[in-house]
Scaffold this motif. Structure first.
Motif, PDB file in Angstrom:
ATOM      1  N   GLY A 251      -5.905   4.302   8.169  1.00  0.00           N
ATOM      2  CA  GLY A 251      -4.631   4.731   7.580  1.00  0.00           C
ATOM      3  C   GLY A 251      -4.327   6.214   7.727  1.00  0.00           C
ATOM      4  O   GLY A 251      -3.530   6.760   6.958  1.00  0.00           O
TER       5      GLY A 251
ATOM      6  N   PRO B  57      -3.574  -3.030   4.290  1.00  0.00           N
ATOM      7  CA  PRO B  57      -2.118  -3.165   4.134  1.00  0.00           C
ATOM      8  C   PRO B  57      -1.351  -1.865   4.365  1.00  0.00           C
ATOM      9  O   PRO B  57      -0.118  -1.900   4.470  1.00  0.00           O
ATOM     10  N   TRP B  58      -2.067  -0.743   4.460  1.00  0.00           N
ATOM     11  CA  TRP B  58      -1.404   0.519   4.809  1.00  0.00           C
ATOM     12  C   TRP B  58      -1.058   0.572   6.300  1.00  0.00           C
ATOM     13  O   TRP B  58      -0.322   1.448   6.720  1.00  0.00           O
TER      14      TRP B  58
ATOM     15  N   SER C 160      -0.650   6.957   7.991  1.00  0.00           N
ATOM     16  CA  SER C 160       0.228   6.721   6.852  1.00  0.00           C
ATOM     17  C   SER C 160       0.243   7.936   5.928  1.00  0.00           C
ATOM     18  O   SER C 160       1.193   8.141   5.187  1.00  0.00           O
ATOM     19  N   GLU C 161      -0.805   8.750   5.995  1.00  0.00           N
ATOM     20  CA  GLU C 161      -0.819   9.978   5.192  1.00  0.00           C
ATOM     21  C   GLU C 161      -0.380  11.189   5.993  1.00  0.00           C
ATOM     22  O   GLU C 161       0.104  12.163   5.436  1.00  0.00           O
TER      23      GLU C 161
ATOM     24  N   VAL D 295      -3.513   0.039  -3.215  1.00  0.00           N
ATOM     25  CA  VAL D 295      -2.843  -1.237  -2.952  1.00  0.00           C
ATOM     26  C   VAL D 295      -2.532  -1.937  -4.268  1.00  0.00           C
ATOM     27  O   VAL D 295      -3.367  -1.978  -5.166  1.00  0.00           O
TER      28      VAL D 295
ATOM     29  N   ALA E 179       0.843  -1.196   0.000  1.00  0.00           N
ATOM     30  CA  ALA E 179       0.000   0.000   0.000  1.00  0.00           C
ATOM     31  C   ALA E 179       0.874   1.240   0.000  1.00  0.00           C
ATOM     32  O   ALA E 179       1.775   1.388   0.821  1.00  0.00           O
ATOM     33  N   SER E 180       0.578   2.152  -0.939  1.00  0.00           N
ATOM     34  CA  SER E 180       1.252   3.450  -0.917  1.00  0.00           C
ATOM     35  C   SER E 180       0.452   4.434  -0.083  1.00  0.00           C
ATOM     36  O   SER E 180       0.909   5.522   0.224  1.00  0.00           O
ATOM     37  N   GLY E 181      -0.767   4.043   0.282  1.00  0.00           N
ATOM     38  CA  GLY E 181      -1.619   4.890   1.111  1.00  0.00           C
ATOM     39  C   GLY E 181      -2.936   4.171   1.285  1.00  0.00           C
ATOM     40  O   GLY E 181      -3.154   3.109   0.688  1.00  0.00           O
TER      41      GLY E 181
ATOM     42  N   LYS F 270       1.225  -0.809   8.522  1.00  0.00           N
ATOM     43  CA  LYS F 270       2.448  -1.577   8.268  1.00  0.00           C
ATOM     44  C   LYS F 270       3.150  -2.031   9.541  1.00  0.00           C
ATOM     45  O   LYS F 270       4.050  -2.846   9.495  1.00  0.00           O
TER      46      LYS F 270
END
Lengths: 157, 343
Positions: free
Chosen positions: B219, B258-259, B222-223, A66, A60-62, B261
């Motif tokens: 998430g 999955p974000w 993550s941002e 995904v 995942a980049s965010g 981690k």
């Protein structure tokens, strides 16, 4: 110790086989032509790890962004979903988690393998014949040594 | 053992409230004054039943009343919280206008008159662009130490609906503070409305748990990797089993998120803090120390929660800890968490 799994041609891509090596149960996987072997016992609570589903990494980049990355080489234990890399037995759930024992898998010619030579010998003089006290006679029909010349999947335990 | 005193503490949750809606009328334009009059809007006391005979005083309603409180508690810093925006109203424009009025009233009545004070900036949860504009309005003031939101709201706070507000707070280094109670038009449970105040009161802990998990699972970090969250008046002794379970379940179903981690508890320990009042603690001081060790004393921020009286839990908490942990909870953790805004 070498454990012979089966003939290479009997082990197509995408399949897995569970073999016994003494007291141990080991899962052998053919993932896109590459072989992996891993102990069939989850280090978490002893679940039958190798009957679990295989997946690639989810990267995942965010949130919500995904992609699936790489071949499906992570096996998830069917009991709690803990995942392990088939190549190393490593889990990725933070520090302090034990890994699963992973084994070397190779492909070897049958005539280099003691198990296969023994199997070949057993074809000529079956154990049952020996057990019955019978000796081989002078007449031998023509046979063809098929297996010895072929490649086998072998796990190094 | 420490003989704890809250003197010279950094008090992260000290309540103020306008005595009545009339106090705020000068901060509202003619339309909203008329709206309040037509709708007969009144200020309630969310924490107590209307007209209840209680030894808990009303929150300080002006500088003189607050000075009397500060003369007694003598904090180094106090962060004011005003919950007057909580309630059941559904009008986003009213919420935005009232947020500006309450913040401006707090500035004029308190912040301008005592340099020890900081305030929690209230914003409407019903209009996020307006909430962002409210945050921007106070750029350069420096006395609003956090953005205050009700822990009970309409949509969990990890939802993308709130992202612009979280981003605005993140950009300014302002923590998001979630205070117990809030939007009382919503059921305090996911299974419906309770029949008793008792259930409603006890529900603040699991509402906080839901919000805590929402921030991680959706998430947000993550941002917004530096975003800080503080739970006011929601307790903390429930953390160890909840974090254990959150981590455990994540291990099995991480592919859904999955974000996320790292273990969820790692995000929570890095990004979140919890105030001490009220605390739900064992009687035995040794067991209190064990609870704090399991939670991690670095997660706790001292709060008087004045004027709400929940009992002597903060005093018992501090008395059961060593000097180093007590010092961290009274001052050090807050100084590190809030940084320059309370220096």
């Amino acid at each position: 110790m070498k454990v012979v799994v089966c003939r290479l041609e009997d082990f197509p891509e995408g399949e897995r086989k569970i073999v016994k090596a003494g007291p141990r149960s080991i899962g052998v996987f053919n993932v896109e032509g590459e072989f992996f072997a891993i102990r069939n016992r989850c280090p978490h609570q002893g679940g039958p790890l190798c009957i679990g589903r295989l997946s690639p990494w989810a990267v995942a980049s965010g949130p919500g962004k995904v992609t699936m990355d790489g071949p499906p080489r992570l096996v998830a234990c069917p009991w709690h979903g803990w995942e392990y890399d088939l190549e190393t037995g490593q889990s990725f759930m933070g520090p302090g988690e034990t890994r699963v024992k992973a084994y070397e898998v190779s492909v070897a010619r049958g005539d280099t393998l003691e198990d296969v030579r023994q199997a070949e010998a057993d074809v000529r003089v079956p154990a049952a014949a020996r057990a019955a006290g019978r000796e081989p006679g002078p007449y031998v029909a023509e046979t063809f040594p098929v297996y010895v010349e072929e490649d086998y999947v072998v796990v190094e335990v | 053992m420490t003989v704890a005193t809250a003197t010279e503490a950094i008090d992260c949750d000290l309540h103020v409230a306008p005595a009545g809606v009339d106090t705020l009328l000068p901060y509202l334009d003619e339309y909203w004054r008329s709206y309040i009059d037509d709708a007969t809007i009144r200020m309630g006391q969310a924490a107590y039943p209307m007209g209840a005979a209680t030894t808990g005083a009303a929150p300080a309603g002006n500088h003189e009343e607050l000075t009397a409180v500060l003369d007694e508690t003598r904090p180094r810093r106090a962060i004011l919280s005003c919950l007057a925006l909580d309630g059941v109203h559904r009008n986003p424009h009213y919420g935005a206008a009232m947020a500006t009025a309450i913040n401006t009233w707090m500035r004029d009545e308190f912040l301008e008159r005592d340099e020890r004070l900081r305030a929690s900036m209230v914003v409407s949860t019903l209009d996020i662009p307006a909430a962002v504009a409210e945050v921007e309005r106070w750029d350069g003031d420096g006395r609003f130490a956090q953005v205050l939101l009700p822990v009970r709201n309409d949509i969990p706070y990890g939802n993308r609906y709130y992202h612009p507000l979280h981003a605005a707070a993140h950009e300014r280094g302002l923590p998001i503070a979630l205070h117990a109670w809030g939007r009382g038009g919503n059921a305090p449970t996911t299974t419906g409305v309770t029949t008793s105040y008792l259930e409603d009161y006890a529900s603040n802990a699991h509402i906080a748990q839901t919000q805590m998990m929402s921030f991680v699972a959706e998430g947000v970090f993550s941002e917004l990797p530096e975003l800080k969250i503080v739970f006011l008046e929601c307790g903390f002794s429930w953390l160890p089993p909840q974090l254990w379970r959150f981590d455990k379940d994540w291990k099995g179903v991480w592919r859904e998120v999955p974000w996320v981690k790292e273990r969820p508890s790692e995000y929570i320990r890095r990004h979140m803090r919890f105030t001490t009042e009220p605390a739900q603690l064992p009687q035995d001081p040794e067991q209190i120390a064990q609870v704090v060790a399991m939670v991690g004393p670095e997660l706790l921020l001292y709060a008087s929660d004045h004027p709400h009286e929940h009992g002597a839990s903060s005093e018992r908490l501090l008395a059961s800890l060593g000097d180093e942990d007590a010092e961290a909870i009274l001052r050090g953790n807050a100084a590190a968490f809030y940084g320059g805004s309370i220096a």
